[in-house]
Design a protein around this motif. Structure first.
Motif, short mmCIF file in Angstrom:
data_model
loop_
_atom_site.label_atom_id
_atom_site.label_comp_id
_atom_site.label_asym_id
_atom_site.label_seq_id
_atom_site.Cartn_x
_atom_site.Cartn_y
_atom_site.Cartn_z
N GLN A 31 4.98 -8.99 -12.87
CA GLN A 31 6.23 -9.35 -12.05
C GLN A 31 7.31 -9.02 -13.02
N GLY A 32 7.36 -7.95 -13.97
CA GLY A 32 8.20 -7.77 -14.93
C GLY A 32 9.16 -6.66 -14.49
N ILE A 33 10.03 -6.12 -15.27
CA ILE A 33 11.02 -4.92 -14.90
C ILE A 33 10.51 -3.83 -15.61
N ASN A 34 11.11 -2.59 -15.12
CA ASN A 34 10.82 -1.27 -15.67
C ASN A 34 9.55 -1.02 -15.70
N CYS A 35 8.85 -1.32 -14.27
CA CYS A 35 7.33 -1.08 -14.37
C CYS A 35 6.97 -0.68 -12.41
N GLU A 36 6.32 0.66 -12.33
CA GLU A 36 5.93 0.51 -10.99
C GLU A 36 4.47 0.83 -11.05
N ASN A 37 3.71 0.46 -9.86
CA ASN A 37 2.24 0.66 -9.57
C ASN A 37 2.26 2.09 -8.83
N THR A 38 1.72 2.93 -9.45
CA THR A 38 1.42 4.16 -8.72
C THR A 38 0.02 4.43 -8.26
N THR A 39 -0.18 5.65 -7.52
CA THR A 39 -1.37 6.08 -7.32
C THR A 39 -2.24 6.33 -8.30
N LEU A 40 -1.60 6.73 -9.47
CA LEU A 40 -2.64 7.21 -10.80
C LEU A 40 -2.37 6.16 -11.69
N GLY A 41 -1.81 4.85 -11.57
CA GLY A 41 -1.66 3.89 -12.52
C GLY A 41 -0.52 3.25 -12.72
N LYS A 42 -0.06 2.66 -13.90
CA LYS A 42 1.07 1.74 -14.34
C LYS A 42 2.03 2.80 -14.80
N LEU A 43 3.20 2.84 -14.28
CA LEU A 43 4.38 3.88 -14.73
C LEU A 43 5.27 2.72 -15.52
N SER A 79 14.22 6.84 -2.18
CA SER A 79 14.04 7.35 -3.31
C SER A 79 12.28 7.65 -3.60
N PHE A 80 11.58 6.88 -3.02
CA PHE A 80 10.28 6.81 -3.16
C PHE A 80 9.31 6.78 -2.00
N ILE A 81 8.14 7.07 -2.16
CA ILE A 81 7.00 7.10 -1.07
C ILE A 81 5.86 6.20 -1.43
N LEU A 82 5.19 5.59 -0.40
CA LEU A 82 4.16 4.83 -0.97
C LEU A 82 2.81 5.12 -0.22
N ASP A 83 1.47 5.16 -0.92
CA ASP A 83 0.67 5.55 -0.45
C ASP A 83 -0.15 4.40 0.35
N LYS A 84 -1.24 4.25 1.20
CA LYS A 84 -1.75 3.29 2.00
C LYS A 84 -2.13 2.14 1.08
N ASN A 85 -2.02 2.14 0.11
CA ASN A 85 -2.38 1.05 -0.83
C ASN A 85 -0.80 0.48 -1.27
N LYS A 86 0.14 0.77 -0.88
CA LYS A 86 1.33 0.26 -1.30
C LYS A 86 1.81 0.64 -2.78
N VAL A 123 3.02 3.56 -5.39
CA VAL A 123 3.98 4.67 -5.45
C VAL A 123 3.34 6.26 -5.63
N SER A 124 3.51 7.13 -4.66
CA SER A 124 2.73 8.15 -4.41
C SER A 124 3.84 9.26 -5.13
N LYS A 125 5.06 9.25 -4.67
CA LYS A 125 6.23 10.18 -5.14
C LYS A 125 7.63 9.37 -5.48
N ILE A 126 8.16 9.50 -6.63
CA ILE A 126 9.51 8.61 -6.73
C ILE A 126 10.45 9.58 -7.41
N ILE A 127 11.60 9.54 -7.17
CA ILE A 127 12.87 10.12 -7.85
C ILE A 127 13.36 9.11 -8.78
N PHE A 128 13.53 9.75 -9.94
CA PHE A 128 14.19 8.97 -11.25
C PHE A 128 15.35 9.79 -11.44
N TRP A 134 10.42 12.62 3.15
CA TRP A 134 9.19 13.26 2.46
C TRP A 134 8.30 13.84 3.46
N GLY A 135 7.55 14.99 2.99
CA GLY A 135 6.73 15.83 4.04
C GLY A 135 5.49 15.96 3.19
N GLN A 136 4.39 16.36 4.01
CA GLN A 136 3.27 16.72 3.19
C GLN A 136 3.25 17.90 2.65
#
Length: 181
Positions: A26-38, A76-83, A85-90, A146-148
């Motif tokens: 529950q911290g700040i400056n962190c996102e759970n992504t499809t590839l891990g912890k950003l 600015s972001f899209i989530l995968d089926k597990n919620k 982040v799959s893509k995000i704009i910084f 967001w498109g395929q």
């Protein structure tokens, strides 16, 4: 005995592979992504005054910026089926403004912020080239489709960009719309 060892080895392998990525708390400056912890560290808080982005503890981007993080627009972001982040704009705010042009009416003009798209939908993260709205250098992000195959990114100055195959290209500079859509 050999069967028991095989079963135990199999259970260890399954448990390790199912927990291969650390998750954000529950911290700040962190996102759970499809590839891990950003995670992202602001330049104003780092020793070298540069902003850093890490994926699973490995540095993936350094920029000469005081702040960095996800664009605040809800598109600015899209989530995968597990919620995750799959893509995000910084967006990041540059430590040293970049000269753009000299306007007869306004004098020297500078860019103070820029954008990058992070794509976690492949086996490895893809970080796009830097992009920014050209007509109004401070124009906020308006929407993202967001498109395929590709995605379209639009700013309030009327400019539009296309993300495809890891690269962002401008498809409309916004000069015809005068900043309205």
């Amino acid at each position: 005995m050999i069967a028991l060892r095989a079963i135990i080895s199999g259970l260890v392998l399954v448990s390790v592979s199912s927990y291969s990525f650390e998750k954000c708390t529950q911290g700040i400056n962190c996102e759970n992504t499809t590839l891990g912890k950003l995670e992202y560290i602001w330049g104003q808080e780092s020793n070298d005054k540069k902003s850093h982005v890490t994926l699973n503890g490995h540095n993936i981007l350094n920029v000469d910026a005081s702040q960095i993080g996800p664009e605040s627009n809800g598109d600015s972001f899209i989530l995968d089926k597990n919620k995750n982040v799959s893509k995000i704009i910084f967006i990041y705010f540059l430590n040293t403004p970049r000269y753009i042009t000299t306007s007869p009416k306004y004098g020297d003009m500078y860019r103070y912020r820029a954008y990058r798209l992070f794509d976690f939908s492949r086996k490895e993260v893809v970080i796009s080239n830097e992009f920014y709205p050209p007509a109004d250098y401070d124009a906020p992000l308006r929407w993202v489709s967001w498109g395929q195959k590709n995605s379209v990114i639009a700013f309030d100055d009327g400019s539009r960009f296309k993300y495809e195959n890891g690269h962002v290209t401008m498809i409309d500079d916004g000069s015809d719309t005068g900043g309205s859509e």
